[in-house]
Design a protein around this motif. Structure first.
Motif, mmCIF file in Angstrom:
data_model
loop_
_atom_site.group_PDB
_atom_site.id
_atom_site.type_symbol
_atom_site.label_atom_id
_atom_site.label_comp_id
_atom_site.label_asym_id
_atom_site.label_seq_id
_atom_site.Cartn_x
_atom_site.Cartn_y
_atom_site.Cartn_z
ATOM 1 N N LEU A 563 0.852 -1.192 0.000
ATOM 2 C CA LEU A 563 0.000 0.000 0.000
ATOM 3 C C LEU A 563 0.887 1.241 0.000
ATOM 4 O O LEU A 563 0.970 1.992 0.966
ATOM 5 N N TYR A 564 1.551 1.467 -1.133
ATOM 6 C CA TYR A 564 2.576 2.501 -1.200
ATOM 7 C C TYR A 564 2.026 3.890 -1.527
ATOM 8 O O TYR A 564 2.729 4.883 -1.360
ATOM 9 N N GLN A 565 0.801 3.983 -2.033
ATOM 10 C CA GLN A 565 0.220 5.285 -2.389
ATOM 11 C C GLN A 565 -0.596 5.828 -1.217
ATOM 12 O O GLN A 565 -1.226 5.065 -0.476
ATOM 13 N N THR A 566 -0.600 7.156 -1.066
ATOM 14 C CA THR A 566 -1.344 7.810 0.009
ATOM 15 C C THR A 566 -2.040 9.053 -0.514
ATOM 16 O O THR A 566 -1.438 9.859 -1.232
ATOM 17 N N TYR A 567 -3.311 9.210 -0.151
ATOM 18 C CA TYR A 567 -4.056 10.440 -0.428
ATOM 19 C C TYR A 567 -4.590 10.927 0.913
ATOM 20 O O TYR A 567 -5.363 10.241 1.570
ATOM 21 N N GLN A 568 -4.172 12.125 1.329
ATOM 22 C CA GLN A 568 -4.576 12.671 2.621
ATOM 23 C C GLN A 568 -5.827 13.516 2.472
ATOM 24 O O GLN A 568 -5.913 14.378 1.594
ATOM 25 N N PHE A 569 -6.815 13.287 3.349
ATOM 26 C CA PHE A 569 -8.064 14.037 3.359
ATOM 27 C C PHE A 569 -8.298 14.610 4.761
ATOM 28 O O PHE A 569 -7.922 13.992 5.760
ATOM 29 N N TRP A 570 -8.959 15.748 4.843
ATOM 30 C CA TRP A 570 -9.292 16.380 6.120
ATOM 31 C C TRP A 570 -10.679 15.974 6.571
ATOM 32 O O TRP A 570 -11.572 15.731 5.768
ATOM 33 N N ASN A 571 -10.878 15.934 7.877
ATOM 34 C CA ASN A 571 -12.147 15.494 8.441
ATOM 35 C C ASN A 571 -13.287 16.465 8.124
ATOM 36 O O ASN A 571 -14.452 16.065 8.105
ATOM 37 N N ASP A 572 -12.970 17.745 7.890
ATOM 38 C CA ASP A 572 -14.022 18.702 7.573
ATOM 39 C C ASP A 572 -14.356 18.733 6.087
ATOM 40 O O ASP A 572 -15.130 19.583 5.638
ATOM 41 N N HIS A 573 -13.778 17.823 5.315
ATOM 42 C CA HIS A 573 -14.128 17.649 3.908
ATOM 43 C C HIS A 573 -15.051 16.437 3.755
ATOM 44 O O HIS A 573 -15.328 15.715 4.712
ATOM 45 N N ALA A 574 -15.517 16.198 2.545
ATOM 46 C CA ALA A 574 -16.418 15.072 2.287
ATOM 47 C C ALA A 574 -15.724 13.743 2.584
ATOM 48 O O ALA A 574 -14.492 13.628 2.507
ATOM 49 N N ASN A 575 -16.508 12.729 2.918
ATOM 50 C CA ASN A 575 -15.966 11.406 3.228
ATOM 51 C C ASN A 575 -16.146 10.435 2.059
ATOM 52 O O ASN A 575 -16.290 9.228 2.254
ATOM 53 N N HIS A 576 -16.108 10.974 0.870
ATOM 54 C CA HIS A 576 -16.160 10.135 -0.336
ATOM 55 C C HIS A 576 -15.358 10.842 -1.420
ATOM 56 O O HIS A 576 -15.202 12.069 -1.410
ATOM 57 N N PHE A 577 -14.835 10.056 -2.340
ATOM 58 C CA PHE A 577 -13.940 10.637 -3.338
ATOM 59 C C PHE A 577 -13.848 9.714 -4.545
ATOM 60 O O PHE A 577 -13.846 8.488 -4.411
ATOM 61 N N GLU A 578 -13.760 10.323 -5.740
ATOM 62 C CA GLU A 578 -13.508 9.562 -6.957
ATOM 63 C C GLU A 578 -12.012 9.606 -7.245
ATOM 64 O O GLU A 578 -11.467 10.644 -7.623
ATOM 65 N N LEU A 579 -11.342 8.488 -7.055
ATOM 66 C CA LEU A 579 -9.910 8.378 -7.333
ATOM 67 C C LEU A 579 -9.727 8.031 -8.804
ATOM 68 O O LEU A 579 -10.282 7.041 -9.288
ATOM 69 N N ARG A 580 -8.925 8.820 -9.517
ATOM 70 C CA ARG A 580 -8.786 8.675 -10.971
ATOM 71 C C ARG A 580 -7.336 8.385 -11.361
ATOM 72 O O ARG A 580 -6.876 8.819 -12.407
ATOM 73 N N ALA A 581 -6.620 7.629 -10.539
ATOM 74 C CA ALA A 581 -5.179 7.460 -10.723
ATOM 75 C C ALA A 581 -4.758 6.015 -10.968
ATOM 76 O O ALA A 581 -3.577 5.693 -10.838
ATOM 77 N N LEU A 582 -5.692 5.123 -11.332
ATOM 78 C CA LEU A 582 -5.381 3.697 -11.405
ATOM 79 C C LEU A 582 -4.981 3.270 -12.815
ATOM 80 O O LEU A 582 -5.287 3.943 -13.799
ATOM 81 N N ASN A 583 -4.308 2.133 -12.888
ATOM 82 C CA ASN A 583 -3.889 1.558 -14.166
ATOM 83 C C ASN A 583 -4.858 0.469 -14.604
ATOM 84 O O ASN A 583 -5.293 -0.358 -13.790
#
Length: 610
Positions: A563-583
């Motif tokens: 699990l080498y990739q990391t995306y940091q999110f803040w608690n006051d932001h939404a708790n869902h996300f569209e990740l567009r970085a995959l192969n």
């Protein structure tokens, strides 16, 4: 921002770093005690130079990009775009700026540098005929011509963003280059017997294409913020690393002005390929947090054998090419997979004093203590829109928002209230160039300030004082707070920046970041889901928010223990996300960890994206 990339063209990891065990509790706290090692924090604290490029447009800003750090005879040299010189360090912490005795050509953009035996080689980005230089005394700024004119290549081919490579096993020399959304990265062998000119009799036939971007299969190569723009992406920043008999040709993509600017690699069995795309790409990626983006850099080893990956992070307010540089721990795992660790990549990290054994060993565990905590200022510039330059902007973890003081005088202050007493370990102060008229970093350009702490907000004591050090410009000043006489860290609720000096008409700061540890418990863990879309480059992520959390690290990779990739999110932001970085065609596994001022939770159960 498309135009700014075009302007850039015209202007100028031996240890196997194992994955930390997912079951390890409160992972940030074991290193919380202060060891003797120094620490650093991204963006790197160097004397970024004011950029003369926009003098005619009357735009003033510091900048630094496209870094190359070279380990030369056990010491380090840092080369950065359009800086009028380079930096020298013996420890990766203290960087001294060096002006060459004679800058032989125009200032260098995205330079190539290489150390071979007792000689350091240097070459600039160019579309014209330019020489390769060398130095046996780079610490003194001594440069000499190695060759006079590297033959010119066909129009628009370059070599722009070059990289030099020497294969120690064969004693052969190579160059790689490219910076375009039209052309690929190129490679060519250089002939040492002819002073490192292109091998063969015809330079136009000496080079060949190494790799092309393929955003239809590689989600992270798509352009725009979070890979959302259909514009054709850029590839640039070639670099070659040889490890365990394999050749890792690295490149930056998709564009320097986006949070997703990262580094990837192709792998081959010979210096000129053929190369295969690494399914675990990108190798360096930091789309969330304060210093976002880490593309276009290089991979080097320190004196202990640890690998590092450098890159560029974007600001882009005064000018599209307003940037800073970062340095992240890197390495190769047991399967020879190259990776850089950007987890908490803009929090303090230790500088190693030996070979590192685990992937997260260098993270100090010092947490950000003042995210969106109250901040008060002694004054705010009245002639600016006050809702855009207020003190709270220095605690929002956004380098493109900032506070401007009413005047640039000694004694101006910023005071942050942490809400309770915390152990204070370090402070970072990032300055912003607000409507200045400085176009050259001379002796008047330096920064000085004091850091004070208080338990009650009334009585303050000085815990750091930059007036006691030699005058130096700290655009991204990082200051460790010394422990008290009994060895314990400074404990306080209030932390204050007291201004002494910075050049220019205005005092402006875009980040006042306080690091250390709270006295409570790390937050509870949470769970997440990951669902792959029909377009396999994308996945829909969601997680459950945790009371008392500051934020979350979504971590993913091509195997449960990678699990080498990391995306940091803040608690006051939404708790869902569209990740567009995959192969496309690659399986992915996800997990999440929660963090706050006290530490980091255990990591969640690893789930496969369905």
């Amino acid at each position: 921002m498309r135009a700014t990339l075009l302007l850039l063209l015209l202007s100028c990891l031996t240890p196997a770093m194992a994955q930390q065990s997912p079951a390890r509790p409160n992972a940030a706290r074991p290193n919380a005690a202060r060891p003797p090692a120094r620490t650093y924090c991204n963006p790197m604290d160097i004397s970024y130079r004011y950029n003369f490029e926009q003098l005619n447009e009357k735009v003033s800003y510091r900048s630094g990009a496209d870094p190359v750090i070279i380990n030369h005879k056990g010491e380090y040299y840092l080369f950065v775009t359009i800086q009028g010189g380079w930096w020298h360090s013996k420890d990766l912490f203290n960087w001294n700026y060096i002006v060459p005795d004679k800058w032989p050509m125009e200032d260098m953009c995205a330079p190539a540098a290489l150390s071979v035996r007792d000689t350091l080689y240097l070459f600039q980005s160019t579309f014209e005929q330019r020489p390769i230089f060398y130095s046996t005394e780079p610490e003194k700024g001594k440069l000499k011509f190695y060759n006079r004119w590297l033959p010119r290549l066909p129009k628009d081919i370059g070599p722009w963003d070059p990289a030099l490579f020497h294969d120690d096993d064969t004693d052969k020399w190579y160059m790689y280059w490219g910076s375009s959304n039209v052309y690929p990265l190129f490679g060519a062998e250089l002939d040492k017997s002819r002073n490192l000119t292109y091998a063969g009799n015809n330079p136009a036939e000496a080079y060949k294409a190494m790799l092309w971007l393929d955003p239809y299969k590689h989600g992270w190569e798509r352009f725009g913020p979070n890979h959302s723009d259909p514009f054709k992406p850029f590839t640039e920043g070639a670099w070659m690393t040889k490890y365990n008999g394999k050749y890792y040709l690295q490149y930056g993509a998709p564009g320097t002005e986006y949070n997703v600017y990262g580094n990837g690699t192709y792998v081959g069995n010979s210096p000129l390929g053929p190369f295969e795309y690494a399914p675990y790409n990108p190798i360096a990626y930091k789309p969330g947090g304060f210093a976002t983006g880490c593309g276009h850099g290089n991979t080097f080893q320190d004196v202990y054998g640890n690998y590092w990956n450098t890159g560029t992070t974007w600001i882009g307010v005064n000018w599209g090419m307003e940037r800073r540089i970062v340095m992240n721990p890197a390495g190769f795992d047991k399967d020879d997979q190259l990776n850089a660790n950007t987890r908490f990549g803009d929090y303090p990290h230790f500088l190693p004093t030996r070979k590192v054994q685990s992937r997260d060993e260098l993270f100090t565990g010092w947490m950000l203590l003042n995210y969106r905590k109250p901040v008060t200022a002694s004054s705010t510039l009245a002639t600016a829109p006050t809702d855009t330059v207020t003190a709270d902007r220095v605690a929002d973890e956004n380098p493109r928002t900032f506070w401007v003081a009413g005047q640039n005088h000694p004694g101006e202050t910023l005071t942050t209230d942490l809400g309770a007493e915390h152990d204070i370990r370090a402070v970072q102060v990032d300055y912003f160039d607000y409507k200045l008229d400085i176009y050259n970093s001379d002796s008047t350009v330096y920064t000085q300030f004091k850091i004070l702490t208080s338990a009650d907000g009334k009585t303050f004591e000085v815990v750091a004082d930059l007036t006691k050090e030699p005058k130096k410009d700290h655009a991204c000043a990082y200051v460790e707070i010394p422990a008290r006489a009994d060895g314990k860290p400074v404990r306080a609720r209030y932390v204050r920046y007291e201004h002494v000096y910075t050049a220019g008409k205005h005092l402006a700061i875009n980040a006042f970041r306080v690091f250390g540890n709270g006295l409570g418990k790390a937050p509870a863990p949470t769970m997440m889901t990951a669902k792959r879309q029909k377009d396999e480059r994308n996945a829909d992520l969601s997680w459950t928010k945790v009371p008392g959390a500051t934020g979350y690290n979504v971590r993913w990779g091509i195997a449960p223990d990678k699990l080498y990739q990391t995306y940091q999110f803040w608690n006051d932001h939404a708790n869902h996300f569209e990740l567009r970085a995959l192969n496309v065609g690659v399986p992915y596994y996800f997990a999440i960890e929660t963090f706050n001022e006290n530490g980091v939770s255990t990591i969640s159960t690893v789930v496969k994206a369905q």
